[in-house]
Design a protein around this motif. Structure first.
Motif, PDB file in Angstrom:
ATOM      1  N   ILE A  44       0.847  -1.204   0.000  1.00 38.65           N
ATOM      2  CA  ILE A  44       0.000   0.000   0.000  1.00 38.65           C
ATOM      3  C   ILE A  44       0.877   1.247   0.000  1.00 38.65           C
ATOM      4  O   ILE A  44       0.658   2.195  -0.754  1.00 38.65           O
ATOM      5  CB  ILE A  44      -0.932  -0.002   1.237  1.00 38.65           C
ATOM      6  N   GLY A  45       1.915   1.247   0.849  1.00 37.49           N
ATOM      7  CA  GLY A  45       2.829   2.393   0.896  1.00 37.49           C
ATOM      8  C   GLY A  45       3.544   2.612  -0.430  1.00 37.49           C
ATOM      9  O   GLY A  45       3.652   3.755  -0.903  1.00 37.49           O
ATOM     10  N   ILE A  46       4.015   1.518  -1.035  1.00 28.65           N
ATOM     11  CA  ILE A  46       4.722   1.632  -2.314  1.00 28.65           C
ATOM     12  C   ILE A  46       3.793   2.163  -3.398  1.00 28.65           C
ATOM     13  O   ILE A  46       4.165   3.036  -4.196  1.00 28.65           O
ATOM     14  CB  ILE A  46       5.304   0.269  -2.715  1.00 28.65           C
ATOM     15  N   SER A  47       2.554   1.654  -3.425  1.00 26.07           N
ATOM     16  CA  SER A  47       1.593   2.087  -4.452  1.00 26.07           C
ATOM     17  C   SER A  47       1.233   3.553  -4.281  1.00 26.07           C
ATOM     18  O   SER A  47       1.131   4.309  -5.272  1.00 26.07           O
ATOM     19  CB  SER A  47       0.331   1.212  -4.371  1.00 26.07           C
ATOM     20  N   LEU A  48       1.013   3.983  -3.021  1.00 26.27           N
ATOM     21  CA  LEU A  48       0.681   5.383  -2.778  1.00 26.27           C
ATOM     22  C   LEU A  48       1.810   6.313  -3.223  1.00 26.27           C
ATOM     23  O   LEU A  48       1.566   7.356  -3.844  1.00 26.27           O
ATOM     24  CB  LEU A  48       0.386   5.600  -1.287  1.00 26.27           C
ATOM     25  N   ILE A  49       3.031   5.934  -2.893  1.00 23.79           N
ATOM     26  CA  ILE A  49       4.178   6.763  -3.289  1.00 23.79           C
ATOM     27  C   ILE A  49       4.280   6.834  -4.806  1.00 23.79           C
ATOM     28  O   ILE A  49       4.535   7.901  -5.388  1.00 23.79           O
ATOM     29  CB  ILE A  49       5.475   6.186  -2.688  1.00 23.79           C
ATOM     30  N   GLY A  50       4.046   5.710  -5.479  1.00 27.31           N
ATOM     31  CA  GLY A  50       4.108   5.695  -6.942  1.00 27.31           C
ATOM     32  C   GLY A  50       3.051   6.558  -7.575  1.00 27.31           C
ATOM     33  O   GLY A  50       3.329   7.330  -8.514  1.00 27.31           O
ATOM     34  N   VAL A  51       1.823   6.469  -7.043  1.00 26.57           N
ATOM     35  CA  VAL A  51       0.720   7.260  -7.596  1.00 26.57           C
ATOM     36  C   VAL A  51       0.959   8.748  -7.356  1.00 26.57           C
ATOM     37  O   VAL A  51       0.792   9.588  -8.255  1.00 26.57           O
ATOM     38  CB  VAL A  51      -0.620   6.809  -6.973  1.00 26.57           C
ATOM     39  N   LEU A  52       1.331   9.086  -6.117  1.00 23.29           N
ATOM     40  CA  LEU A  52       1.563  10.500  -5.786  1.00 23.29           C
ATOM     41  C   LEU A  52       2.721  11.088  -6.582  1.00 23.29           C
ATOM     42  O   LEU A  52       2.670  12.238  -7.038  1.00 23.29           O
ATOM     43  CB  LEU A  52       1.826  10.646  -4.284  1.00 23.29           C
TER      44      LEU A  52
END
Length: 418
Positions: A44-52
């Motif tokens: 979840i953290g990795i995906s959020l950072i990628g999207v942001l």
């Protein structure tokens, strides 16, 4: 970085941190208890950072860059492409490759540092991570994939780690040999290290006293089984120092006063179990007699024999007849028939089992020859097995005394893979 560090830790090393009072070590163990939820949180953290990163990069960087390069055709698509390439590059290098290399180099230290932050992130993303964890568990169940969370270290893995340590220089060759011999103890029967019955020097009470005196002096040994008439009717064992003490005391010599009770074990006992017997039975002398199912003496083992099974050969003044392997000028080996089969395999660095080694249970080179021949061989008989050629050089009665061994070297597979 966090997920790779946590799943790469060595449990033994992390346990040491826990025993030293590091509370973060317990957090790391808790994370490993439920890897699905932990990995879901990290993802979840990795995906959020990628999207942001993608969204902010496109908004804040693409438009100013398009204005800066407005003099070229298709400035806006080109600026978006440049931002995507640069962002992807920085994400891969700074966000993936470098952190993971750091995590692999010292997973325990990194795990301890990120443990608390992972707990905080886990609580924040608990609803989403719970759904993701249960979804992944369900899919794994459908695929019949067992979600194993054990970390069992096998004997083979330990041997591989020892070999790696020797190659790195942190473990000496002698240390590796000793550790491997210790592992062998649990697989060996006591018959593999015993002195066979026909080589036991024992005191017969029915013999003349002078004959026994000569036998004790010439043998150069310090302890002897004692029996009356037949070795199977053994009474116990006597030590040379007790005999000498009784002779100098001036009292009337009575051998029964100095007889000690030996340890008696089955020929099928494992060598490691015998070591435990020696440790637990401290009242016994450091010698045991090996008997078969009918109670007949098959051999004799001393504590020194067990020690040699761990550290290798220890020269002794009473072992002039120790079986030997001598390399000749032409590269062949002249080997005693009594040479232990385990030492034979070590001598030639032969890793595989010899034919019928487990089924027939032979422990010497002579036993192996008898196994493959099926009969008592004659002198000059030759046998070929795997990469070896065995030639019988000397027969003493019905006993194989000397064998000439030619090592053809490791067999290379042919081009057809046969």
């Amino acid at each position: 970085m966090a997920e790779l560090a946590v799943v790469s830790i060595r449990r033994a090393k992390m346990q040491k941190y826990l025993e030293d009072g590091n509370k973060n070590a317990q957090i790391v163990f808790d994370l490993l208890e439920d890897p699905n939820e932990f990995l879901s949180t990290v993802q979840i953290g990795i995906s959020l950072i990628g999207v942001l990163t993608g969204a902010l990069g496109g908004v804040t960087l693409a438009k100013p860059l398009a204005q800066y390069i407005s003099f070229i055709p298709y400035a806006e698509p080109v600026s978006v492409a440049i931002v995507v390439i640069v962002t992807t590059y920085l994400t891969l290098v700074i966000g993936e490759i470098v952190p993971k290399v750091i995590a692999l180099n010292d997973p325990e230290r990194v795990s301890l540092k990120v443990a608390k932050s992972m707990v905080v992130l886990s609580k924040i993303s608990k609803p989403v991570s719970f759904v993701l964890a249960k979804s992944s568990s369900f899919l794994l169940w459908l695929m019949r994939v067992e979600n194993r969370n054990d970390d069992i270290v096998t004997e083979e893995e330990i041997k591989l780690m020892i070999e790696e340590g020797r190659e790195d220089g942190t473990i000496e060759q002698e240390e590796e040999d000793i550790i491997k011999r210790v592992f062998k103890l649990d697989d060996q029967k006591v018959e593999s290290i015993m002195t066979p019955r026909n080589e036991i020097i024992w005191i017969d009470l029915e013999d003349d006293r002078e004959l026994n005196k000569v036998k004790i002096i010439e043998s150069k040994r310090s302890i002897f089984p004692i029996a009356s008439g037949e070795l199977d009717d053994f009474i116990g064992v006597v030590q040379a120092k007790d005999i000498l003490s009784a002779m100098f005391s001036g009292d009337e010599f009575d051998v029964h006063k100095i007889v000690k009770e030996p340890l008696v074990v089955s020929e099928h006992l494992e060598t490691l179990e015998l070591l435990k017997e020696f440790k637990e039975n401290q009242g016994y002398v450091h010698m045991c007699l090996v008997v078969d199912e009918f109670g007949s003496v098959e051999g004799l083992i001393t504590l020194n024999d067990l020690l040699e099974g761990i550290v290798g050969d220890i020269p002794g003044i009473d072992e002039e007849d120790e079986p030997k392997a001598i390399e000749r000028d032409d590269g062949t080996w002249l080997i005693d028939g009594r040479y232990p089969i385990d030492r034979f395999k070590e001598l030639f660095d032969f890793k595989d089992n010899l034919p019928d080694e487990e089924e027939d249970g032979y422990t010497t080179l002579a036993g192996f020859i008898l196994s493959i021949s099926g009969t008592i061989p004659d002198e000059e008989d030759k046998y070929e097995c795997d990469r070896f050629i065995f030639e019988i050089v000397d027969i003493d009665g019905h006993q194989i005394d000397k064998v000439l061994v030619t090592d053809l070297g490791p067999q290379e597979p042919n081009e057809e893979g046969e």
